[in-house]
Design a protein around this motif. Structure first.
Motif, mmCIF file in Angstrom:
data_model
loop_
_atom_site.group_PDB
_atom_site.id
_atom_site.type_symbol
_atom_site.label_atom_id
_atom_site.label_comp_id
_atom_site.label_asym_id
_atom_site.label_seq_id
_atom_site.Cartn_x
_atom_site.Cartn_y
_atom_site.Cartn_z
ATOM 1 N N LEU A 106 38.250 19.083 -38.137
ATOM 2 C CA LEU A 106 37.026 19.801 -38.483
ATOM 3 C C LEU A 106 37.362 21.172 -39.072
ATOM 4 C CD1 LEU A 106 33.931 19.508 -38.283
ATOM 5 C CD2 LEU A 106 34.070 20.684 -36.100
ATOM 6 N N ASP A 107 36.653 21.559 -40.095
ATOM 7 C CA ASP A 107 36.845 22.863 -40.727
ATOM 8 C C ASP A 107 36.631 23.969 -39.690
ATOM 9 O OD1 ASP A 107 35.272 25.302 -42.133
ATOM 10 O OD2 ASP A 107 36.732 24.426 -43.519
ATOM 11 N N PRO A 108 37.545 24.948 -39.603
ATOM 12 C CA PRO A 108 37.433 26.006 -38.597
ATOM 13 C C PRO A 108 36.125 26.800 -38.658
ATOM 14 C CG PRO A 108 39.601 26.057 -39.596
ATOM 15 C CD PRO A 108 38.778 25.062 -40.368
ATOM 16 N N ILE A 109 35.587 27.010 -39.836
ATOM 17 C CA ILE A 109 34.329 27.756 -39.959
ATOM 18 C C ILE A 109 33.177 26.926 -39.399
ATOM 19 C CG2 ILE A 109 32.715 28.800 -41.590
ATOM 20 C CD1 ILE A 109 35.099 30.286 -42.286
ATOM 21 N N LEU A 110 33.160 25.641 -39.700
ATOM 22 C CA LEU A 110 32.128 24.760 -39.155
ATOM 23 C C LEU A 110 32.263 24.668 -37.635
ATOM 24 C CD1 LEU A 110 29.798 22.807 -39.569
ATOM 25 C CD2 LEU A 110 31.465 21.017 -40.059
ATOM 26 N N GLU A 111 33.487 24.599 -37.162
ATOM 27 C CA GLU A 111 33.721 24.538 -35.719
ATOM 28 C C GLU A 111 33.207 25.806 -35.026
ATOM 29 O OE1 GLU A 111 37.605 24.769 -33.038
ATOM 30 O OE2 GLU A 111 37.541 22.965 -34.274
ATOM 31 N N LEU A 112 33.472 26.960 -35.605
ATOM 32 C CA LEU A 112 32.984 28.214 -35.033
ATOM 33 C C LEU A 112 31.459 28.232 -35.001
ATOM 34 C CD1 LEU A 112 33.647 31.048 -33.931
ATOM 35 C CD2 LEU A 112 33.604 31.852 -36.296
ATOM 36 N N GLY A 113 30.837 27.759 -36.062
ATOM 37 C CA GLY A 113 29.382 27.679 -36.098
ATOM 38 C C GLY A 113 28.831 26.757 -35.030
ATOM 39 N N LEU A 114 29.466 25.609 -34.847
ATOM 40 C CA LEU A 114 29.029 24.679 -33.809
ATOM 41 C C LEU A 114 29.209 25.277 -32.414
ATOM 42 C CD1 LEU A 114 30.377 21.283 -35.185
ATOM 43 C CD2 LEU A 114 27.982 21.920 -34.839
ATOM 44 N N LEU A 115 30.353 25.888 -32.180
ATOM 45 C CA LEU A 115 30.602 26.500 -30.873
ATOM 46 C C LEU A 115 29.572 27.570 -30.555
ATOM 47 C CD1 LEU A 115 34.479 26.954 -30.806
ATOM 48 C CD2 LEU A 115 33.110 25.569 -29.245
ATOM 49 N N SER A 116 29.293 28.414 -31.518
ATOM 50 C CA SER A 116 28.415 29.553 -31.242
ATOM 51 C C SER A 116 26.936 29.184 -31.203
ATOM 52 C CB SER A 116 28.659 30.666 -32.257
ATOM 53 O OG SER A 116 28.390 30.229 -33.557
ATOM 54 N N THR A 117 26.554 28.020 -31.704
ATOM 55 C CA THR A 117 25.151 27.625 -31.649
ATOM 56 C C THR A 117 24.867 26.560 -30.596
ATOM 57 O OG1 THR A 117 25.464 25.996 -33.416
ATOM 58 C CG2 THR A 117 24.706 28.187 -34.068
#
Length: 95
Positions: free
Chosen positions: A22-33
């Motif tokens: 998974l793309d790290p930016i997408l992963e960060l978005g998923l984690l934070s939301t």
């Protein structure tokens, strides 16, 4: 996969394991939301995910305790309300 096999998670909400590609930016978005509370690892990625989520955060208080080249004051790195977990098993968790 490891989380799904641990009995400690069986009585909790479903555990979601993200694919390693998974793309790290997408992963960060998923984690934070999608995650509301964090037991944070050491590093900026975990810090930002915790900060953006806005929930309860537990962090390791002294990750660089024995480093002589530390220049930042650790208390400046964590927002008020985040819970500091002390490093030694002899120390209580600071609340």
């Amino acid at each position: 996969a490891w989380c799904k096999k641990q009995s400690i998670f069986s009585d909790l909400a479903p555990v979601t394991v993200l694919p390693p590609t998974l793309d790290p930016i997408l992963e960060l978005g998923l984690l934070s939301t999608k995650c509301h509370h964090f037991i944070m690892s050491v590093g900026s990625y975990g810090w930002w995910a915790s900060f953006l989520a806005g929930g309860d955060v537990v962090y390791y208080k002294d990750p660089y305790k024995n480093r002589k080249d530390q220049v930042a004051a650790m208390e400046d790195m964590y927002p008020p309300g985040w819970v500091a977990m002390l490093g030694s098993s002899d120390d209580p968790i600071a609340l």
